[in-house]
Enzyme design. Sequence first.
Site, mmCIF file in Angstrom:
data_model
loop_
_atom_site.group_PDB
_atom_site.id
_atom_site.type_symbol
_atom_site.label_atom_id
_atom_site.label_comp_id
_atom_site.label_asym_id
_atom_site.label_seq_id
_atom_site.Cartn_x
_atom_site.Cartn_y
_atom_site.Cartn_z
ATOM 1 C CD GLU A 176 12.933 1.045 8.213
ATOM 2 O OE1 GLU A 176 12.816 1.815 7.256
ATOM 3 O OE2 GLU A 176 13.581 0.002 8.175
ATOM 4 C CB CYS A 222 13.416 8.930 8.202
ATOM 5 S SG CYS A 222 14.461 7.778 7.309
ATOM 6 C CD GLU A 279 9.895 13.287 11.208
ATOM 7 O OE1 GLU A 279 8.709 12.933 11.324
ATOM 8 O OE2 GLU A 279 10.784 12.548 10.766
ATOM 9 C CE LYS A 316 -1.904 3.028 1.898
ATOM 10 N NZ LYS A 316 -1.658 4.429 1.460
HETATM 11 P P1 NAD Z 1 2.334 8.580 7.235
HETATM 12 O O1 NAD Z 1 2.494 7.820 8.496
HETATM 13 O O2 NAD Z 1 1.329 9.661 7.172
HETATM 14 O O3 NAD Z 1 1.951 7.585 6.039
HETATM 15 C C1 NAD Z 1 2.747 6.468 5.710
HETATM 16 C C2 NAD Z 1 1.857 5.406 5.096
HETATM 17 O O4 NAD Z 1 0.947 4.924 6.071
HETATM 18 C C3 NAD Z 1 1.008 5.889 3.925
HETATM 19 O O5 NAD Z 1 0.987 4.896 2.931
HETATM 20 C C4 NAD Z 1 -0.360 6.067 4.560
HETATM 21 O O6 NAD Z 1 -1.413 5.935 3.656
HETATM 22 C C5 NAD Z 1 -0.372 4.921 5.554
HETATM 23 N N1 NAD Z 1 -1.320 5.065 6.668
HETATM 24 C C6 NAD Z 1 -1.745 6.194 7.260
HETATM 25 N N2 NAD Z 1 -2.626 5.906 8.252
HETATM 26 C C7 NAD Z 1 -2.740 4.547 8.288
HETATM 27 C C8 NAD Z 1 -3.470 3.638 9.100
HETATM 28 N N3 NAD Z 1 -4.276 4.051 10.063
HETATM 29 N N4 NAD Z 1 -3.335 2.314 8.863
HETATM 30 C C9 NAD Z 1 -2.506 1.858 7.904
HETATM 31 N N5 NAD Z 1 -1.790 2.677 7.083
HETATM 32 C C10 NAD Z 1 -1.904 4.009 7.287
HETATM 33 O O7 NAD Z 1 3.788 9.101 6.861
HETATM 34 P P2 NAD Z 1 4.209 10.050 5.650
HETATM 35 O O8 NAD Z 1 3.779 11.437 5.963
HETATM 36 O O9 NAD Z 1 3.768 9.421 4.362
HETATM 37 O O10 NAD Z 1 5.818 9.938 5.693
HETATM 38 C C11 NAD Z 1 6.631 10.769 6.437
HETATM 39 C C12 NAD Z 1 7.054 10.108 7.740
HETATM 40 O O11 NAD Z 1 7.749 8.890 7.476
HETATM 41 C C13 NAD Z 1 8.018 10.950 8.552
HETATM 42 O O12 NAD Z 1 7.649 10.935 9.907
HETATM 43 C C14 NAD Z 1 9.363 10.230 8.358
HETATM 44 O O13 NAD Z 1 10.301 10.446 9.383
HETATM 45 C C15 NAD Z 1 8.925 8.818 8.278
HETATM 46 N N6 NAD Z 1 9.970 7.993 7.642
HETATM 47 C C16 NAD Z 1 10.737 7.173 8.430
HETATM 48 C C17 NAD Z 1 11.769 6.421 7.870
HETATM 49 C C18 NAD Z 1 12.650 5.535 8.721
HETATM 50 O O14 NAD Z 1 13.391 4.735 8.167
HETATM 51 N N7 NAD Z 1 12.612 5.642 10.040
HETATM 52 C C19 NAD Z 1 12.012 6.492 6.490
HETATM 53 C C20 NAD Z 1 11.218 7.352 5.727
HETATM 54 C C21 NAD Z 1 10.189 8.091 6.320
#
Ligand code: NAD
Length: 501
Positions: free
Chosen positions: A264, A298, A395, A189
């Site tokens: 992550e 991240c 962040e 997804k």
């Molecule tokens: P997000 O959590 O909003 O979304 C990530 C994914 O989760 C999307 O596909 C979204 O549709 C899905 N999602 C959202 N709510 C959900 C739910 N209730 N159930 C299942 N899936 C759901 O994150 P974002 O804004 O897309 O990405 C940015 C974030 O990702 C930042 O906080 C960044 O630090 C983090 N990130 C972490 C790493 C790491 O390795 N630690 C790497 C890249 C990004």
Amino acid sequence: MFDQNKARLKPLLDKLGREGIGHWIAGRRVESASGATFETRSPVDGSHIADVARGGAADIAAAAAAARAAFPAWRDMRVEKRQNLLHKVADRIEAHADRIATLECWDTGQAWRFMSKAAVRAADNFRFFADRCLHARDGRNMPSADHWNVSTRTPIGPVGVITPWNTPFMLSTWKIAPALAAGCTVVHKPAEWSPVTADLLPRILQEAGVPDGVLNTVHGFGEDAGRALTEHEAIKAIGFVGETSTGSAIMAQGAATLKRVHFELGGKNPVIVFDDADLDRALDAVVFMIYSLNGERCTSSSRLLIQKSIADDFIGKLAARVKKLKVGHPLDPATEIGPLIHERHLSKVCSYFEIAKQEGADILVGGARHESDGGHYVQPTLVRAKPDSRLAQEEIFGPFLTALTFETEAEAVALANNVRYGLAGYVWSRDIGRSLRVADALEAGMVWVNSENVRHLPTPFGGIKASGIGRDGGDYSFDFYMETKMVSLASGAHSIQKLGT
Ligand code: NAD
């Protein structure tokens, strides 16, 4: 090159506009069961890219059924054959690298100079785990007096992979390649803000000869498609990359079906610069690690911790570099910072300019939107702030660096650890003893000393505290996507208690 990139984009956009983007289930493009769609637009100028199928529980159920049906044959395939297929995937990604990078720039706003390398890194992920296939089932022998105890690993089953919008193509391969190498089938997804390149991956797998149903992609929003994936009983584990709060929600959603989870999550990573460091190299790394990839990264070093004795001089040089960063069109190879992914994310990043004023921070560079014709452009920003301020704690996920000062090693460590996150840390010092002490004391899953983030695929990648659960990379990935089984063989001589005699 800029003209070449734009020329490559045009026919790709024409096709996307005409055909839209569907789910990919059991080797076929399908529309949503409900017929619903959503739009994806470019952060460069807000123009419509494509209508995208908006998945829900019915689409996830179809994808999970396809992943379940494909699982036994994929699990039992000879590893040499699986290795070969995954190498072919890497070959196909390389063959399509320019197309992937071009679309990624247009869909996410990331600059060409970084995305052209990200597509190649995606191929590297497949190559690395293709070769690891051969060792995925390896276990240990732990003999005891009367037994030969061995462990072996088997793939856990169909898994769900949920990814964010930052460097989405490369990042998804980081999760999907080890899952496939382990022998799992996958339902992916992708993030709703970056569906375009996610649609290319299952097509590339099919071109390479990977059987239908091994990778299925369902587009849509987190609260419906994402949620349904985390709740589906056929899905044995969820590899998730995204925000900390979403990780918490997924843990709760997956509880009823006892999902194994790998998270992550977010970060507020410190880069600590001591006065004995190679300051020229440290400056290059500080600039790179927050202003590359639009700061939507991240592992970005979003907090600079600088020793007081050199603070004014270092920050002065830093400010001069930040002022010269080139903000522009993502397909222009000269661009260093492109538009932010989405207007909602732009508003979030810009809200910190107001917070900076309210908190009385010194805005040294930037602090406003970058003037343009409608794109989500923002000025690279550098502030000096207080350790407990929101600027130093939250962040922001944009090209926004918060500088703090310290006097002693102990103070540097305390400041570095004074956040809820614990993903990465960076230490700059020529004193090896001090570098080791600080690396040891940092509450972070990964520490780089005298370096920026240079990823080496066998090493563990992941965070502690609010930054994650579990590790990716090398054998760590297999531990997540596989079950460990113990088999104990008696040598035949030990005594067995005789009950009921
Ligand atoms: P997000 O959590 O909003 O979304 C990530 C994914 O989760 C999307 O596909 C979204 O549709 C899905 N999602 C959202 N709510 C959900 C739910 N209730 N159930 C299942 N899936 C759901 O994150 P974002 O804004 O897309 O990405 C940015 C974030 O990702 C930042 O906080 C960044 O630090 C983090 N990130 C972490 C790493 C790491 O390795 N630690 C790497 C890249 C990004």
